[in-house]
Design an enzyme around this catalytic site. Structure first.
Site, PDB file in Angstrom:
ATOM      1  CG  ASP A 330      -1.797   0.997   1.516  1.00 61.90           C
ATOM      2  OD1 ASP A 330      -2.625   1.009   0.631  1.00 61.90           O
ATOM      3  OD2 ASP A 330      -1.765   2.024   2.123  1.00 61.90           O
ATOM      4  CD  GLU A 361      -2.440   1.502  -3.465  1.00 58.39           C
ATOM      5  OE1 GLU A 361      -3.486   2.035  -3.667  1.00 58.39           O
ATOM      6  OE2 GLU A 361      -1.870   2.029  -2.147  1.00 58.39           O
TER       7      GLU A 361
END
Length: 642
Positions: A330, A361
């Site tokens: 994340d 990400e």
């Protein structure tokens, strides 16, 4: 604490931090170099509200070299709960759960000593990661609770929304014996990996009460499974055993398991980590204030040696003790490049470790402040990142169906065909460098159009079309959905989809359902088997089968970018490169974003359809095609040379 002060602290290179159990003793080890004293507090239960709650003693740890405090406590302490009490030179004291705790009581407020071998499901020792070739890799993202919470899922009521909801492999809709659900359904979809939204212990759901919901991006205990997904949150070994049972069931079905990890921040600025070494773990601005690049109140300073070690140790722990097949980071841009490369290197050293997926990400949620010249692991840093580290491609996502931050913004498939320029670059996994970043290899690029964040694909298409009826299987939306899937499933790179995208999953226009309710987030298994949406699922299934049957589509073996055909207007056509001159078995792929039928020229030879925009599979169908072909409106067509 600034960078210089942090660097003056001793670092510890050992692999024995935490509570290491054996039948004769448990050794407790904590890195806390600035503490003046550390005490171990033992408890019979994980909370003071449980029957039999009592303290079992207080023991002083001894200072060791390299900032470590240690205590070897004789006896069998399996199942005993514990915390640390730390004292500091300025006179303040604090209580912390062991950052390396492997189990915990309800709500994660006390660590637990655990015999990991005993906390294992039957045949766990024989569990192995499935062997999945790179060109086959595709990821289906789901929240543990969403997977089986539906009352129609066919999963026993006591297991719905839990780890054990993944275990039955024969569930059907309301037990009708005909319409598969959950793992039974997933085995036949054709994806290779299941990405689980956070399953580590997180803070915002009360594990002692049923019905709580959160996506879980609020870490509390990184090395402990979340108790809300277990059938018993009060006994720490239960969550460990049941989490492993879930993973074993997915492995038995031939599916890899990707763990969504959140090492960029903690739920509390005053986390267990920060309590053990105040000022060390959180990233800070030059004025001493805590940064908030995560948008959640703090960032972990991954560039500091012991933070980096903690992240690497944690990932390796999950990979070894839980047999995890991949990690999705994340807000990966909040991790520095050296830390991500260190994670990759540590995984590579494990047996079969190079096959463990690692991607994230390549962005952050706000400004941060990396020290000592560290670089964030974003798309601009691809030249510094190991080629075994992948990233979500928002460029592909937004080109296909419109920008995620503007509900009305259209993409190539739903009203803005000019985005075809970007789709052309997506075909070759952006290796052209068109948008200022250049992957080293195609499979670094995670090609997708929907994930847990923002609108579901169906809801985004409905928003652009200004539709407020999310339940009607609208003809235009179905065509756009099929085309969106057809594009990213024929692009080079690794495809990824949000669970339920393949049957028009809706959250009724809610773009951010992270706090629930559960009824809005759960997979709707009745919807999955409505005829029009079941046909959509069959289309996805067929495309995934084509991708498996024709490895060159993925670019996983280093194939060059596809050969583009000259076509009129906004039509796109391409041929994946093949070896030799024999056209038999060669594919030709066409995208038609127009709402009318369009004619396209064919390469030399004789062709038959594998996909006509509404049906897809590995068995050729329809009449032989030569010279030219009429493409259906809003469609992806795949042909094979015969």
């Amino acid at each position: 604490m600034n960078w210089q002060q942090a660097c003056e602290l001793p670092c510890y290179g050992g692999d024995d931090l935490g509570a290491r159990w054996s039948p004769k003793q448990t050794v407790f080890s904590l890195w806390a170099p600035t503490a003046t004293a550390v005490e171990l507090r033992l408890f019979a239960t994980g909370t003071d509200t449980e029957p039999g709650a009592r303290r079992l003693g207080v023991h002083a740890l001894e200072r060791q070299p390299q900032g470590v405090w240690r205590l070897a406590l004789p006896g069998n302490w399996n199942g005993t709960y514990y915390t640390y009490r730390l004292h500091f030179a300025d006179g303040h004291t604090t209580t912390a759960v062991d950052p390396y705790a492997r189990a915990a009581g309800a709500n994660g407020l006390r660590g637990m000593v655990i015999d990991l071998d005993a906390a294992a499901p039957e045949h766990w020792a024989e569990d192995r990661r499935p062997v999945i070739p790179p060109h086959v890799r595709s990821v289906w993202e789901v929240h543990v609770g969403d997977f089986s919470a539906d009352e129609h899922s066919g999963v026993p009521a006591a297991w719905r929304g839990t780890y054990l909801g993944f275990v039955p492999d024969d569930t059907t809709l309301d037990g009708d014996g005909e319409h598969p659900t959950c793992l039974h359904y997933l085995k036949n979809l054709g994806v290779s990996h299941v990405q689980l939204q956070p399953i580590f212990d997180y803070a915002t759901v009360d594990e002692t009460r049923p019905g709580g919901y959160n996506w879980g991006y609020d870490p509390l205990n990184y090395n402990v499974p979340e108790g809300a997904f277990s059938t018993d949150a009060f006994h720490g070994e239960v969550r460990v055993k049941e989490c492993r049972a879930m993973i074993a069931a997915l492995h038995k079905a031939g599916l890899g398991v990707v763990m969504d990890v959140v090492y960029n921040h903690t739920y509390h600025t005053d986390s267990w980590l920060e309590r053990t070494v105040p000022g060390y773990w959180n990233r800070r601005k030059p004025d001493g204030t805590v940064t908030n690049g995560s948008g959640c109140g703090n960032d972990l300073a991954s560039e500091r040696p012991m933070v980096r070690k903690y992240i690497v140790d944690s990932v390796v722990y999950w990979a070894t003790e839980y047999h995890i097949d991949g990690f999705r980071f994340d807000l990966m841009a909040l991790e520095d490049v050296d830390t991500m490369n260190a994670v990759r290197a540590a995984l590579d050293e494990l047996p079969g470790g190079r096959e463990i997926l690692l991607y994230g990400e390549p962005w952050k949620g706000g400004a941060t402040h990396m020290e000592n010249g560290a670089h964030g692991a974003d798309k601009r840093a691809l030249d510094r990142l190991d080629e075994g580290i992948g990233f979500f491609c928002d460029d592909t996502r937004d080109a296909i169906k419109g920008n995620v931050f503007d509900a009305a913004n259209a993409g190539y498939v739903n009203g803005a065909p000019q985005y075809g320029y970007d789709v052309l670059h997506a075909l070759g996994a952006w290796r052209s460098g068109a948008h200022g970043f250049q992957p080293k290899q195609a499979m670094q690029v995670v090609q997708y159009v929907s994930a847990h964040d923002n609108y579901t694909l169906w809801d985004k298409l409905a928003a652009v079309a200004r539709r407020t009826d999310f339940d009607t299987p609208d003809h235009d939306l179905l065509a756009q959905n099929r085309m969106a899937a057809g594009i990213y499933l024929t692009c080079q790179g690794m495809p990824f989809l949000q669970a339920g995208e393949e049957f028009g999953r809706t959250k009724y226009g809610e773009p951010n359902s992270y706090r629930g309710p559960g009824a809005l987030n759960r997979l709707d298994w009745q919807r999955a088997h409505r005829p029009e949406f079941a046909a959509l699922t069959a289309f996805y299934r067929g495309l995934l089968a084509i991708r498996r049957a024709y490895p060159r589509l993925s670019g996983a073996a280093g194939e060059p970018e596809p050969f583009l055909m000259a076509l009129p207007g906004w039509l796109i056509g391409f041929v994946p490169e093949i070896e030799g001159n024999d056209p038999v078995g060669q594919l030709a792929v066409y995208y038609n974003p127009e709402r009318t039928r369009q004619w396209a020229t064919l390469p030399a030879g004789t062709w038959r359809k594998l996909c006509d925009g509404a049906h897809a599979g590995t068995t050729p169908f329809g009449p032989l095609c030569r010279g030219a072909l009429e493409l259906a409106p809003t469609s992806v067509t795949v042909l094979v040379a015969e």
